[in-house]
Design an enzyme around this catalytic site. Structure first.
Site, short mmCIF file in Angstrom:
data_model
loop_
_atom_site.label_atom_id
_atom_site.label_comp_id
_atom_site.label_asym_id
_atom_site.label_seq_id
_atom_site.Cartn_x
_atom_site.Cartn_y
_atom_site.Cartn_z
N PHE A 152 1.38 46.97 -2.99
CA PHE A 152 2.72 46.36 -3.04
C PHE A 152 2.90 45.37 -4.19
O PHE A 152 4.03 45.06 -4.56
CB PHE A 152 3.03 45.66 -1.70
N CYS A 284 -4.47 40.62 -7.93
CA CYS A 284 -5.91 40.89 -7.78
C CYS A 284 -6.70 40.12 -8.82
O CYS A 284 -7.92 40.03 -8.72
CB CYS A 284 -6.19 42.38 -7.88
N GLU A 385 -10.73 37.38 0.78
CA GLU A 385 -9.54 37.46 -0.08
C GLU A 385 -8.33 37.02 0.75
O GLU A 385 -7.96 37.68 1.72
CB GLU A 385 -9.32 38.90 -0.58
P1 NAD Z 1 -3.30 48.14 1.07
O1 NAD Z 1 -4.73 48.54 0.96
O2 NAD Z 1 -2.80 47.66 2.37
O3 NAD Z 1 -2.34 49.38 0.65
C1 NAD Z 1 -2.53 50.08 -0.55
C2 NAD Z 1 -2.04 51.51 -0.35
O4 NAD Z 1 -2.82 52.14 0.65
C3 NAD Z 1 -0.59 51.59 0.11
O5 NAD Z 1 0.05 52.63 -0.57
C4 NAD Z 1 -0.71 51.88 1.61
O6 NAD Z 1 0.35 52.67 2.10
C5 NAD Z 1 -2.01 52.64 1.71
N1 NAD Z 1 -2.74 52.37 2.96
C6 NAD Z 1 -2.74 51.21 3.67
N2 NAD Z 1 -3.55 51.32 4.75
C7 NAD Z 1 -4.07 52.57 4.71
C8 NAD Z 1 -4.98 53.28 5.54
N3 NAD Z 1 -5.51 52.72 6.63
N4 NAD Z 1 -5.30 54.53 5.22
C9 NAD Z 1 -4.78 55.12 4.12
N5 NAD Z 1 -3.91 54.49 3.28
C10 NAD Z 1 -3.56 53.23 3.57
O7 NAD Z 1 -3.04 47.06 -0.08
P2 NAD Z 1 -1.75 46.17 -0.34
O8 NAD Z 1 -1.64 45.14 0.74
O9 NAD Z 1 -0.58 47.03 -0.61
O10 NAD Z 1 -2.15 45.47 -1.72
C11 NAD Z 1 -2.92 44.30 -1.81
C12 NAD Z 1 -4.37 44.61 -2.09
O11 NAD Z 1 -4.47 45.38 -3.29
C13 NAD Z 1 -5.20 43.35 -2.33
O12 NAD Z 1 -6.43 43.49 -1.68
C14 NAD Z 1 -5.38 43.33 -3.84
O13 NAD Z 1 -6.53 42.63 -4.29
C15 NAD Z 1 -5.46 44.78 -4.13
N6 NAD Z 1 -5.17 45.06 -5.54
C16 NAD Z 1 -6.21 45.37 -6.34
C17 NAD Z 1 -5.99 45.59 -7.70
C18 NAD Z 1 -7.12 45.91 -8.60
O14 NAD Z 1 -6.87 46.26 -9.76
N7 NAD Z 1 -8.37 45.84 -8.17
C19 NAD Z 1 -4.69 45.50 -8.21
C20 NAD Z 1 -3.65 45.19 -7.33
C21 NAD Z 1 -3.90 44.97 -5.99
#
Ligand code: NAD
Length: 492
Positions: A152, A284, A385
């Protein structure tokens, strides 16, 4: 762009209403108002998109690279033409300030620009006469249908870490956006469709876990790119690779900054505060922990306290705001709970952002900047985190001890050092166990032509997003060894 509600999928060049039985509200995190509704699409809609992508691939891979990038030039121009509208959409659905939305979109567009160099970037290499009369070549070919699942917090940038490289190299791209911020992705698809790209080359299916699982399992999806939290990144990596795909999965982070006593404290605190509280800490690459070394502790704490207490929190569309809300009420509650746990563990709250409210925006998910000192080593705040505007501080007696604390983290997304010593900087950049290193920088975000190099539990895979890594990830190498004896050919 007029927002259609509920949102449609983009499959085979058409906007198609999903047959989903479940829809989720898309909410403005600053006002609490509902912007749209996003379908939790059924698996059959993934199957249909993969079928369309597979059909489109046969012709798309044969389009010369020089012609494929013409669509990206058009896309770049459309992104520029609609820049402000897209930035406003990001702010409305994601909450960050307009300046932050513009910044992320700019970083996304830079990836489109880099991918326009694909005729050079995807070149192979060759040797004449590896043996007498025998030549050898390596060429790069696209994979087929590739999928991308995004989080998101950067709806305008993160899809563009992948999409331009995937289609420039001749693949067909299928995006599953975050269900919390699907409107920006709809913008990207709308503009891509205006470039005249053949139908099926880029597609989008909204949804949640069921769509992700279907993409991981589908035999005709050849690669999965994922960005999100570490537990889901690990899960997607295991599931996608179990079905024989290549996968690159970026996860969460706990980024520490080491502050040495010889650093310029005014500059350091300003940079660290921007890193910690920018995008409400939902980056992140946010610094969420400081390790002050020796005499840095006193001066850094004082300036940081001031920077924390004076940050202007407000609606992102108000240009005077320096920080917006967090994404959901549930996320706000989790952040406040983690601050409470840190307090119980013995940390002292110097600036408390819990319970903050912005006048006129009482329905928003506000957590004001929060500063804690004396964060216990190995405790919840030191290792978890938070993904909110919460900054913890701990102390070490030497650079070596501070580096050991950084390296004790399970994450390895970014580590930063603030100093005026070249020798300290050199030691740190060599020894710190993180894939992105900042020296006197708080958000060491690699440019589009460098890999976004997470390590440890911040990344699962080998080839990262962006630049040459992206090109390698989205292509398979083919090596040709050939012999053409002169004696076989008619004399000319
Ligand atoms: P999230 O893991 O909740 O969701 C990411 C994606 O996975 C979404 O499209 C969601 O629909 C899907 N998803 C969620 N739960 C799932 C499941 N159980 N099974 C399959 N798919 C699932 O992450 P978020 O809250 O949207 O984003 C924040 C996180 O992303 C933080 O931990 C942040 O550090 C990380 N992030 C990392 C980077 C990087 O480059 N390393 C960049 C941006 C964000």
């Amino acid at each position: 762009m007029a927002v259609t509600s509920p949102l449609s999928n983009f499959i085979g060049g058409d906007w198609q209403r999903s047959s989903a039985t479940e829809y989720l509200d898309v909410t403005n995190p600053a006002t609490g108002s509902v912007l749209s509704a996003v379908p939790m699409s059924p698996v059959q809609e993934v199957d249909r998109a993969v079928e369309k992508g597979t059909a489109a691939f046969a012709a798309w891979r044969r389009v010369p690279a020089t012609d494929r990038v013409q669509y990206l030039f058009k896309f770049k121009n459309l992104l520029e033409a609609h820049f402000e509208e897209i930035a406003q959409t990001i702010t409305k659905e994601c909450g960050k300030t307009l300046g932050e939305s513009r910044g992320e979109l700019r970083r996304g567009i830079e990836n489109v620009e880099v991918a326009c160099g694909i005729p050079v970037l995807m070149q192979g290499y060759n040797n004449e006469d590896i043996a007498r009369g025998i030549d050898e070549h390596m060429i790069r070919q696209p994979l087929g249908v590739v999928a991308c699942i995004t989080p998101f917090n950067f709806p305008g940038m993160i899809p563009l870490w992948f999409l331009p490289y995937a289609i420039a190299t001749g693949n067909c791209f299928l995006h599953k956006p975050s269900e919390k911020v699907p409107l920006t992705s709809a913008w990207l698809m709308r503009l891509l469709s205006q470039t005249g790209l053949p139908s099926g080359v880029v597609q989008m299916v909204h949804g949640g876990k069921a769509v992700v699982d279907a993409l991981c399992d589908h035999t005709d999806v050849r690669a999965v790119s994922f960005v999100g939290s570490t537990p889901v990144a690990r899960y997607v990596y295991s599931r996608a690779t179990a079905s024989g795909k290549r996968a690159q999965c970026q996860g969460g982070a706990k980024n520490a900054a080491i502050i040495l006593g010889d650093a310029d404290m005014e500059m350091t605190a300003r940079i660290v505060a921007d890193s910690a509280y920018g995008c409400a800490g939902q980056r992140c690459l946010a610094n969420s922990l400081a390790v002050t070394v020796a005499d840095a502790q006193g001066p850094f704490t004082e300036i940081m306290r001031e920077a924390t207490a004076t940050r202007r929190v407000g609606y992102g569309l108000d240009e005077s705001s320096e920080m917006g809300p967090v994404i959901t009420p549930e996320h706000r509650a989790r952040i406040e709970r983690l601050i409470g746990i840190a307090e119980q563990d013995g940390a002292r709250v110097l600036v408390d952002g819990r319970g903050g409210v912005v006048d006129g925006f009482e329905g928003g998910n506000w957590v004001f900047p929060t500063l804690l000192e004396g964060v216990p080593r190995g405790g919840t705040l030191a290792t978890t985190e938070v993904f909110g505007p919460v900054f913890g501080m701990m102390h070490a007696e030497s650079l070596e001890e501070a580096i050991a604390l950084v390296n004790g983290q399970v994450y390895g997304n970014m580590a930063c050092l603030f100093t005026s010593s070249g020798a300290a900087a050199r030691q740190f950049r060599s020894e710190a166990e993180a894939g992105n290193i900042g020296i006197n920088l708080g958000v060491a975000a690699p440019m589009a032509f460098y890999p976004f190099s997470g390590w440890k539990d911040s990344f699962f895979g080998t080839l990262h997003a962006q630049g040459r890594h992206g090109v390698e990830f989205y292509t398979q190498t083919k090596v040709v060894v050939e012999r053409w004896p002169r004696t076989w050919t008619r004399k000319f």
